[in-house]
Design an enzyme around this catalytic site. Structure first.
Site, PDB file in Angstrom:
ATOM      1  N   TYR A   1      17.724  -6.577 -19.957  1.00 50.07           N
ATOM      2  CA  TYR A   1      19.141  -6.270 -19.706  1.00 50.07           C
ATOM      3  C   TYR A   1      19.895  -7.536 -19.295  1.00 50.07           C
ATOM      4  CZ  TYR A   1      23.133  -3.841 -17.560  1.00 50.07           C
ATOM      5  OH  TYR A   1      24.390  -3.401 -17.228  1.00 50.07           O
TER       6      TYR A   1
ATOM      7  N   SER B   1      26.451  -8.030 -14.756  1.00 49.71           N
ATOM      8  CA  SER B   1      25.667  -7.379 -13.694  1.00 49.71           C
ATOM      9  C   SER B   1      25.097  -8.458 -12.787  1.00 49.71           C
ATOM     10  CB  SER B   1      24.527  -6.598 -14.342  1.00 49.71           C
ATOM     11  OG  SER B   1      23.548  -6.285 -13.381  1.00 49.71           O
ATOM     12  N   SER B   2      24.830  -8.083 -11.532  1.00 43.19           N
ATOM     13  CA  SER B   2      24.234  -9.058 -10.611  1.00 43.19           C
ATOM     14  C   SER B   2      22.804  -9.410 -11.012  1.00 43.19           C
ATOM     15  CB  SER B   2      24.260  -8.518  -9.180  1.00 43.19           C
ATOM     16  OG  SER B   2      23.572  -7.295  -9.094  1.00 43.19           O
ATOM     17  N   CYS B   3      22.197  -8.632 -11.944  1.00 46.72           N
ATOM     18  CA  CYS B   3      20.814  -8.947 -12.337  1.00 46.72           C
ATOM     19  C   CYS B   3      20.737 -10.126 -13.300  1.00 46.72           C
ATOM     20  CB  CYS B   3      20.104  -7.731 -12.896  1.00 46.72           C
ATOM     21  SG  CYS B   3      20.665  -7.266 -14.510  1.00 46.72           S
TER      22      CYS B   3
ATOM     23  N   LYS C   1      23.124  -9.378 -21.073  1.00 44.38           N
ATOM     24  CA  LYS C   1      24.385  -9.625 -20.358  1.00 44.38           C
ATOM     25  C   LYS C   1      24.725 -11.117 -20.335  1.00 44.38           C
ATOM     26  CE  LYS C   1      25.907  -5.568 -19.265  1.00 44.38           C
ATOM     27  NZ  LYS C   1      27.164  -5.111 -19.873  1.00 44.38           N
TER      28      LYS C   1
ATOM     29  N   HIS D   1      19.823   4.787 -10.962  1.00 40.78           N
ATOM     30  CA  HIS D   1      19.674   3.748  -9.942  1.00 40.78           C
ATOM     31  C   HIS D   1      19.344   4.410  -8.602  1.00 40.78           C
ATOM     32  CE1 HIS D   1      22.062   1.548 -12.979  1.00 40.78           C
ATOM     33  NE2 HIS D   1      21.288   0.557 -12.605  1.00 40.78           N
TER      34      HIS D   1
HETATM   35  O1  GFB Z   1      18.680   0.787  -8.236  1.00 38.80           O
HETATM   36  P1  GFB Z   1      17.409   0.362  -8.814  1.00 38.80           P
HETATM   37  O2  GFB Z   1      16.747   1.279  -9.784  1.00 38.80           O
HETATM   38  O3  GFB Z   1      17.541  -1.020  -9.547  1.00 38.80           O
HETATM   39  O4  GFB Z   1      16.337   0.121  -7.621  1.00 38.80           O
HETATM   40  P2  GFB Z   1      17.610  -2.577  -9.188  1.00 38.80           P
HETATM   41  C1  GFB Z   1      16.662  -0.591  -6.459  1.00 38.80           C
HETATM   42  C2  GFB Z   1      15.516  -0.521  -5.472  1.00 38.80           C
HETATM   43  O5  GFB Z   1      15.423   0.830  -4.988  1.00 38.80           O
HETATM   44  C3  GFB Z   1      14.133  -0.866  -6.030  1.00 38.80           C
HETATM   45  C4  GFB Z   1      14.064   1.248  -5.020  1.00 38.80           C
HETATM   46  O6  GFB Z   1      13.427  -1.612  -5.059  1.00 38.80           O
HETATM   47  C5  GFB Z   1      13.497   0.510  -6.229  1.00 38.80           C
HETATM   48  O7  GFB Z   1      12.072   0.481  -6.199  1.00 38.80           O
HETATM   49  N1  GFB Z   1      13.989   2.713  -5.103  1.00 38.80           N
HETATM   50  C6  GFB Z   1      13.498   3.512  -4.133  1.00 38.80           C
HETATM   51  C7  GFB Z   1      14.362   3.500  -6.132  1.00 38.80           C
HETATM   52  N2  GFB Z   1      13.506   4.794  -4.523  1.00 38.80           N
HETATM   53  C8  GFB Z   1      14.040   4.825  -5.767  1.00 38.80           C
HETATM   54  C9  GFB Z   1      14.325   5.880  -6.677  1.00 38.80           C
HETATM   55  O8  GFB Z   1      14.054   7.055  -6.433  1.00 38.80           O
HETATM   56  N3  GFB Z   1      14.912   5.512  -7.862  1.00 38.80           N
HETATM   57  C10 GFB Z   1      15.206   4.214  -8.162  1.00 38.80           C
HETATM   58  N4  GFB Z   1      15.808   3.947  -9.335  1.00 38.80           N
HETATM   59  N5  GFB Z   1      14.930   3.196  -7.314  1.00 38.80           N
HETATM   60  C11 GFB Z   1      18.757  -2.613 -11.465  1.00 38.80           C
HETATM   61  C12 GFB Z   1      18.414  -3.167 -12.810  1.00 38.80           C
HETATM   62  O9  GFB Z   1      17.856  -3.183 -10.604  1.00 38.80           O
HETATM   63  O10 GFB Z   1      20.028  -2.966 -11.008  1.00 38.80           O
HETATM   64  C13 GFB Z   1      19.507  -3.024 -13.777  1.00 38.80           C
HETATM   65  O11 GFB Z   1      17.226  -2.556 -13.257  1.00 38.80           O
HETATM   66  C14 GFB Z   1      20.902  -3.249 -13.198  1.00 38.80           C
HETATM   67  O12 GFB Z   1      19.268  -3.914 -14.808  1.00 38.80           O
HETATM   68  C15 GFB Z   1      21.094  -2.653 -11.821  1.00 38.80           C
HETATM   69  O13 GFB Z   1      21.164  -4.607 -13.119  1.00 38.80           O
HETATM   70  C16 GFB Z   1      22.377  -3.038 -11.163  1.00 38.80           C
HETATM   71  O14 GFB Z   1      18.710  -2.901  -8.252  1.00 38.80           O
HETATM   72  O15 GFB Z   1      16.258  -3.089  -8.769  1.00 38.80           O
END
Ligand code: GFB
Length: 319
Positions: free
Chosen positions: A146, A117-119, A150, A189
């Site tokens: 996570y 993952s890119s994280c 990875k 996500h």
């Molecule tokens: O996609 P996401 O949950 O994960 O959130 P990450 C990306 C951004 O979208 C964050 C915002 O800045 C969130 O605060 N966001 C805005 C939201 N509204 C929402 C919403 O309704 N739901 C969610 N989920 N986010 C993940 C990692 O990071 O990326 C994992 O936690 C994994 O480990 C994945 O690597 C690819 O991009 O921040």
């Protein structure tokens, strides 16, 4: 040091085990392999094989003896699930990947593609993030568990390559979306979450849609069908234990993403911002020079990918 000659040729009858075939990535891989004429695919759902059970995984590999393994089985989730359940994100992923990678080696798997993952990259990595940024600084706290799992998976694949000459390669996909994504608002996500929120806001004729964080973070989104095509490309063309990034090469702010999704869905209310929710990584754009130099590029534009995913959501999930 870890480079190997490109000696792997994929046969259409190659026995391929797609670990996690029901998920977002695994189901896209199955579609891609089937479209490419690969007819010997091995699948096991959770009720047939518990990937966290070491002995069961060993027995499965000893019996099935797949030639190729694509590792798409993982405990995954968005920023909230990662923050709330670090134990599960660390432990479940370590268990599953340790079992599969170890059993794959012991049973003579010829090629394994591990998906990271890119994280895995540091919070303040240079942007776009080159593969060399791995382990060059502290991780983003919201997904540290996570990411550590990875990174351990990458290192285990590299250790098998170095010690035993195993052809175990690791690809790092950027943020993914597409059919079979998780649309649960607490664990999804961002893209899936906003698609669902926009759809429900439109259906309820709501005035606003709540988006988490500040809207400033930037993310790169890759349609999972593009990832599946990159995986097949890497299986056929890439035999190095050095990690390789998989992305589309472009990013967008969360605010821009929310606006684009509202436009595709046809919701014309206001965006409201929930500042109590974390932003996570400020930016996560992968440097995809290495993959492009090998000859692969993403083909699905973001707007089209979102529209296709929305069609899938309406047909399969929407009330
Ligand atoms: O996609 P996401 O949950 O994960 O959130 P990450 C990306 C951004 O979208 C964050 C915002 O800045 C969130 O605060 N966001 C805005 C939201 N509204 C929402 C919403 O309704 N739901 C969610 N989920 N986010 C993940 C990692 O990071 O990326 C994992 O936690 C994994 O480990 C994945 O690597 C690819 O991009 O921040």
């Amino acid at each position: 040091m870890l480079k190997r000659p490109s000696d792997f040729i994929m046969d259409k009858l190659e026995k391929i085990f797609v670990a996690g075939h029901l998920g977002l990535v695994g189901s896209a891989l199955i579609r891609r392999f089937e479209a490419g004429g690969f007819g010997n695919l091995v699948k096991r759902d959770r009720s047939q094989l518990d990937l966290a059970d070491e002995q069961a995984v060993r027995n499965f590999f000893a019996q099935e003896k797949p030639a190729v393994v694509v590792f798409a089985a993982a405990k995954v989730g968005g920023i909230k699930a990662n923050t709330d359940f670090p134990v599960e994100f660390l432990l479940d992923n370590l268990r599953i990947q340790n079992n599969i990678i170890h059993a794959a080696h012991d049973s003579g798997v010829r090629k394994l593609l591990f998906l990271g993952s890119s994280c895995i990259y540091p919070k303040h990595a240079p942007q776009p993030i080159p593969e060399t940024a791995l382990l060059s600084g502290p991780l983003e706290p919201t997904n540290e568990a996570y990411a550590i799992a990875k990174i351990a998976g990458i290192k285990l694949c590299q250790a098998y390559a170095r010690e035993y000459g195993a052809n175990f390669v690791s690809a790092m996909p950027t943020n993914l979306y597409g059919p079979n994504d998780n649309f649960d608002l607490l664990s999804s996500h961002v893209l899936a979450a906003l698609l669902r929120k926009a759809h429900e806001a439109k259906t309820r004729k709501a005035r606003e849609l709540v988006v988490w964080g500040s809207g400033k973070p930037r993310r790169e989104f890759l349609h999972v069908d593009d990832l599946a095509s990159a995986c097949l490309f890497l299986l056929e063309k890439y035999d190095s234990a050095e990690i390789i990034n998989v992305g589309c090469g472009e990013d967008i702010s969360i605010r821009e993403l929310a606006e684009l999704i509202c436009d595709v869905v046809g919701f014309d209310g206001k965006l409201a911002w929930d500042a109590t929710k974390p932003d996570g990584m400020p930016r996560k754009l992968l440097d995809v020079t290495k993959l492009r130099d090998l000859g692969w590029r993403a083909t699905i534009p973001l707007r089209e990918g979102i529209a296709r995913t929305y069609d899938w959501f309406r047909a399969n999930c929407a009330q």
